[in-house]
Enzyme design. Structure first.
Site, PDB file in Angstrom:
ATOM      1  N   SER A 195      -1.876 -11.239  -3.546  1.00 33.76           N
ATOM      2  CA  SER A 195      -1.699 -12.694  -3.571  1.00 33.76           C
ATOM      3  C   SER A 195      -0.879 -13.202  -4.744  1.00 33.76           C
ATOM      4  O   SER A 195      -0.439 -14.348  -4.736  1.00 33.76           O
ATOM      5  CB  SER A 195      -3.079 -13.373  -3.588  1.00 33.76           C
ATOM      6  OG  SER A 195      -3.819 -12.961  -4.728  1.00 33.76           O
TER       7      SER A 195
ATOM      8  N   ASP B  91      -7.689  -1.806   2.434  1.00 33.35           N
ATOM      9  CA  ASP B  91      -8.917  -1.688   1.661  1.00 33.35           C
ATOM     10  C   ASP B  91     -10.106  -1.519   2.595  1.00 33.35           C
ATOM     11  O   ASP B  91     -10.325  -2.341   3.494  1.00 33.35           O
ATOM     12  CB  ASP B  91      -9.123  -2.917   0.785  1.00 33.35           C
ATOM     13  CG  ASP B  91      -8.172  -2.954  -0.393  1.00 33.35           C
ATOM     14  OD1 ASP B  91      -8.050  -1.921  -1.086  1.00 33.35           O
ATOM     15  OD2 ASP B  91      -7.538  -3.999  -0.627  1.00 33.35           O
TER      16      ASP B  91
ATOM     17  N   ASP C 172      -3.307  -1.346  -8.916  1.00 38.02           N
ATOM     18  CA  ASP C 172      -3.919  -2.241  -7.939  1.00 38.02           C
ATOM     19  C   ASP C 172      -4.742  -3.290  -8.686  1.00 38.02           C
ATOM     20  O   ASP C 172      -5.624  -2.943  -9.480  1.00 38.02           O
ATOM     21  CB  ASP C 172      -4.815  -1.432  -7.004  1.00 38.02           C
ATOM     22  CG  ASP C 172      -5.356  -2.238  -5.835  1.00 38.02           C
ATOM     23  OD1 ASP C 172      -5.125  -3.458  -5.784  1.00 38.02           O
ATOM     24  OD2 ASP C 172      -6.029  -1.630  -4.975  1.00 38.02           O
ATOM     25  N   GLY C 173      -4.438  -4.553  -8.432  1.00 33.43           N
ATOM     26  CA  GLY C 173      -5.203  -5.637  -9.048  1.00 33.43           C
ATOM     27  C   GLY C 173      -4.347  -6.522  -9.923  1.00 33.43           C
ATOM     28  O   GLY C 173      -3.951  -6.108 -11.010  1.00 33.43           O
TER      29      GLY C 173
END
Length: 230
Positions: free
Chosen positions: A202, A36, A179-180
């Site tokens: 995470s 990122d 993503d996310g």
């Protein structure tokens, strides 16, 4: 069944011990490092500086999947290509000349992707979808991943499914990257909806209650549950 790619979000690793973290990620058998690149203006975060990324490039052979979240995308795309990024993905919301950046990446021999914020319409892809290798759908607002209360937008799987239909209807081969909060709980539905590339952070590969190897094995099970393969 689609083969699912794993892109490890390196900002979720131990940033004080990046060399050992990258070695551990490489041993876990991912396809790429998701790097990122933020400027602190596009969103309130700046986990990795360019010099850190330059040094990372020197000590790992894993492909670099650079996700550029900035207000000056042309400059950062050029910098990441010069650093040897294997693919660059930039946000359409902050890009005035989308075709130019696609051309810059192609000229450098890199793959190229377009990223969309959660509420950005897929309609913006109408003319560029045939030109890119992937589309990255943000499922949370970029830069707020440290907020544990932030959850995927409620329309996440629907947006993935609509993009998959767009790609398939045009006979294209572009990957659908998500993503996310791509977590053990959400992976099966995302894969079932048509995601082919997972940015792992995470809530999956770097989940704190197990090793990376154990998390990778659990992810493989989630992929199978969603009808994908590794």
């Amino acid at each position: 069944m689609a083969r699912i790619q794993y892109a490890a979000s390196i900002m979720c690793a131990d940033l004080a011990n990046l060399e050992s973290s990258m070695a551990e990620v490489e041993a876990a058998g991912v396809d790429a490092l998701h790097v990122d690149v933020l400027d602190g203006r596009f969103s309130p975060s700046m986990p990795l500086g360019l010099e850190t990324i330059r040094r990372m490039r020197q000590i790992t052979t894993l492909p670099f999947d650079a996700h550029i979240m900035t207000t000056d995308n042309e400059w950062f795309v050029a910098e990441m290509l010069a650093l040897g990024a294997d693919s660059v993905t930039f946000h359409i919301e902050t890009t005035l000349h989308v075709d130019r950046l696609i051309g810059l990446a192609r000229a450098a021999g890199a793959k190229v992707g377009i990223a969309l914020n959660p509420a950005t319409s897929l309609a913006l892809l109408e003319f560029v979808l045939p030109l890119v290798d992937s589309v990255c759908l943000m499922l949370i607002n970029p830069g707020y991943a440290t907020n544990a209360a932030e959850k995927q937008v409620p329309y996440a799987t629907e947006k993935v499914a609509r993009l998959r239909r767009m790609i398939d209807d045009q006979g294209l081969a572009a990957d659908v990257q998500v993503d996310g909060r791509v977590s053990f709980a959400t992976v099966p539905d995302l894969v079932r909806a048509g995601a082919t590339s997972l940015v792992l952070g995470s809530t999956s590969l770097f989940a704190k209650d197990a090793t990376l190897a154990q998390n990778r094995a659990r992810l493989d099970e989630c992929i199978a549950a969603g009808g994908g393969i590794r």
